[in-house]
Scaffold this motif. Structure first.
Motif, PDB file in Angstrom:
ATOM      1  N   PHE A   4     -11.930   2.124   8.481  1.00 41.28           N
ATOM      2  CA  PHE A   4     -11.715   1.424   9.755  1.00 41.28           C
ATOM      3  C   PHE A   4     -11.465   2.424  10.881  1.00 41.28           C
ATOM      4  N   ARG A  43     -12.693  -5.669   7.494  1.00 43.50           N
ATOM      5  CA  ARG A  43     -12.890  -5.767   6.048  1.00 43.50           C
ATOM      6  C   ARG A  43     -13.795  -6.948   5.690  1.00 43.50           C
ATOM      7  N   ASP A  85     -10.373   0.998   2.915  1.00 43.45           N
ATOM      8  CA  ASP A  85     -10.892   0.267   4.073  1.00 43.45           C
ATOM      9  C   ASP A  85     -10.157   0.653   5.349  1.00 43.45           C
ATOM     10  N   THR A  86      -8.866   0.967   5.223  1.00 45.21           N
ATOM     11  CA  THR A  86      -8.099   1.413   6.389  1.00 45.21           C
ATOM     12  C   THR A  86      -8.623   2.751   6.900  1.00 45.21           C
ATOM     13  N   VAL A 107      -2.132   1.878  11.823  1.00 48.45           N
ATOM     14  CA  VAL A 107      -2.599   0.501  11.985  1.00 48.45           C
ATOM     15  C   VAL A 107      -1.414  -0.428  12.242  1.00 48.45           C
ATOM     16  N   TYR A 108      -0.299  -0.176  11.550  1.00 47.10           N
ATOM     17  CA  TYR A 108       0.889  -1.024  11.698  1.00 47.10           C
ATOM     18  C   TYR A 108       1.512  -0.893  13.086  1.00 47.10           C
ATOM     19  N   THR A 153       0.827  -1.211   0.000  1.00 45.91           N
ATOM     20  CA  THR A 153       0.000   0.000   0.000  1.00 45.91           C
ATOM     21  C   THR A 153       0.859   1.258   0.000  1.00 45.91           C
ATOM     22  N   LEU A 179      -8.230  -4.946  11.521  1.00 39.19           N
ATOM     23  CA  LEU A 179      -8.563  -4.419  10.197  1.00 39.19           C
ATOM     24  C   LEU A 179      -9.035  -5.539   9.279  1.00 39.19           C
ATOM     25  N   LEU A 220      -2.127   4.193   7.440  1.00 38.44           N
ATOM     26  CA  LEU A 220      -1.567   2.846   7.278  1.00 38.44           C
ATOM     27  C   LEU A 220      -0.515   2.555   8.342  1.00 38.44           C
ATOM     28  N   ARG A 262      -3.584  -4.999  12.668  1.00 39.03           N
ATOM     29  CA  ARG A 262      -3.822  -5.629  11.366  1.00 39.03           C
ATOM     30  C   ARG A 262      -4.956  -6.647  11.407  1.00 39.03           C
TER      31      ARG A 262
END
Length: 272
Positions: free
Chosen positions: A113, A53, A109-110, A40-41, A10, A49, A37, A46
Motif C-alpha cells: 500500500f 486490499r 499488503d500494508t 497507517v495508524y 499485526t 488500506l 503499520l 485504515r
C-alpha cells in the motif's frame, strides 16, 4: 477489523518474530514493517488500506502501469520496502497457520500500500519523526475549533483516527465510515509525552527568554528548527516543537505534565 485490532494483531506477530530473528539484518526488516503499520495508524489511513486490499485482492500486486514509482530521493526507502516484502512473503509461504498467514498477508499488503501508492515522502517524513523522538505525530493544524469541525464535517474521507492541532492543543479526530460517525475529542497525549520526555531527557535549555513573546519570535525566526528542544521562559522549562509536515511551531510549558507521570512498571516496552 477495527483500527486497534488490526494494529494489535499485526504488531503481536512482529513482536514474536522480533524474538525469533535477533540478527540486525532481520530486525531492520521487522522495524520497517512495524513502522509501516504505525504510519497507517497514526495518519488515519485504515479505510484507504482496506479499500486497497479489496481492489488488489490478497497477495496480488498492483498492475505495473498503475503503480506509482518513487523519486530519486526515495530509492533507498523503496529498496528497504521491497526487501521487507520479500522477507514477509517467505514467512507467509512457510507458515501452516491460517491465522498467521492472514496476518502476514495484512503486513505485506500494508507495505505494498505504501510502496505502490506514492507514499514514500509521507512515510519517510514519519520515519524521521520517529528517529527524532519527536512529540506525538499530528496530521493537520487549525486555528479554531470551528475550523476543524467544519473540516471534519465536509471531508469526503476523513482519517479514521488521528491527532490534529487546534490552537496548538492536541485533539483526536475519529471517523467510523459504516455510520458516517465523525467526532473530535480533546487529547491528553502531549501531557503524557511531556511527562515521559522529562524522565528520559531532563530539561536542559538551549536558549532562555524573559517572555513568551520573545521565545515565540526566536522560534519563528529559526529557518529549520529541531523537531523539539527545551527552552527556558521566565525561569520555567518549555518544549519548543516544530512539525515540518505542517510547517507549524509551538511552545508548551512543562507544567502541562503535572499529574500525568507514568510509573516505571506501567510504561510500554520500547521494542518492537
Amino acid at each position: 477489523m477495527t483500527t486497534q485490532s488490526f494494529l494489535y494483531d499485526t504488531q503481536e506477530v512482529i513482536g514474536k518474530l522480533w524474538n525469533k530473528y535477533p540478527s540486525p539484518e532481520h530486525r531492520q526488516l521487522l522495524g520497517v514493517a512495524r513502522d509501516a503499520l504505525f504510519y497507517v495508524y497514526v495518519t488515519g489511513k485504515r479505510y484507504r488500506l482496506e479499500d486497497f486490499r479489496k481492489d488488489i485482492g490478497s497477495g496480488l500486486h498492483c498492475p505495473p502501469d498503475t503503480q506509482e514509482r518513487p523519486g530519486d530521493d526515495f530509492t533507498g526507502l523503496d529498496a528497504q520496502l521491497n526487501s521487507t516484502e520479500c522477507f514477509f512473503k517467505k514467512l507467509r509461504d512457510e507458515t501452516t497457520s491460517a491465522r498467521q498467514r492472514n496476518l502476514l498477508q495484512a503486513i505485506l499488503d500494508t507495505l505494498l500500500f505504501i510502496s505502490s501508492t506514492g507514499q514514500h515522502s509521507g512515510f519517510s517524513e514519519y520515519l524521521e519523526h520517529l528517529e527524532a523522538d519527536a512529540p506525538p505525530y499530528a496530521i493537520a493544524s487549525f486555528n479554531t475549533k470551528e475550523e476543524v469541525e467544519a473540516w471534519l464535517k465536509n471531508h469526503p474521507a476523513p482519517p479514521d483516527f488521528a491527532h490534529v492541532l487546534v490552537a496548538n492543543a492536541y485533539h483526536d479526530v475519529v471517523y467510523e465510515r459504516e455510520r458516517n460517525f465523525r467526532r473530535m475529542l480533546r487529547s491528553r497525549t502531549l501531557e503524557y509525552h511531556l511527562a515521559d520526555l522529562k524522565k528520559r531527557h531532563p530539561p536542559a535549555a538551549v536558549a532562555s527568554f524573559a517572555t513568551l513573546e520573545d521565545a515565540e519570535a526566536w522560534l519563528k525566526a529559526q529557518p529549520t528548527p529541531a523537531r523539539w528542544a527545551w527552552v527556558s521562559i521566565a525561569g520555567e522549562p518549555y518544549l519548543a516543537v516544530y512539525h515540518p509536515n505542517l510547517q507549524h511551531r509551538a511552545l508548551y510549558p512543562l507544567s502541562m505534565a503535572n499529574g500525568y507521570e507514568v510509573e516505571d512498571d506501567e510504561e510500554e516496552p520500547g521494542e518492537p
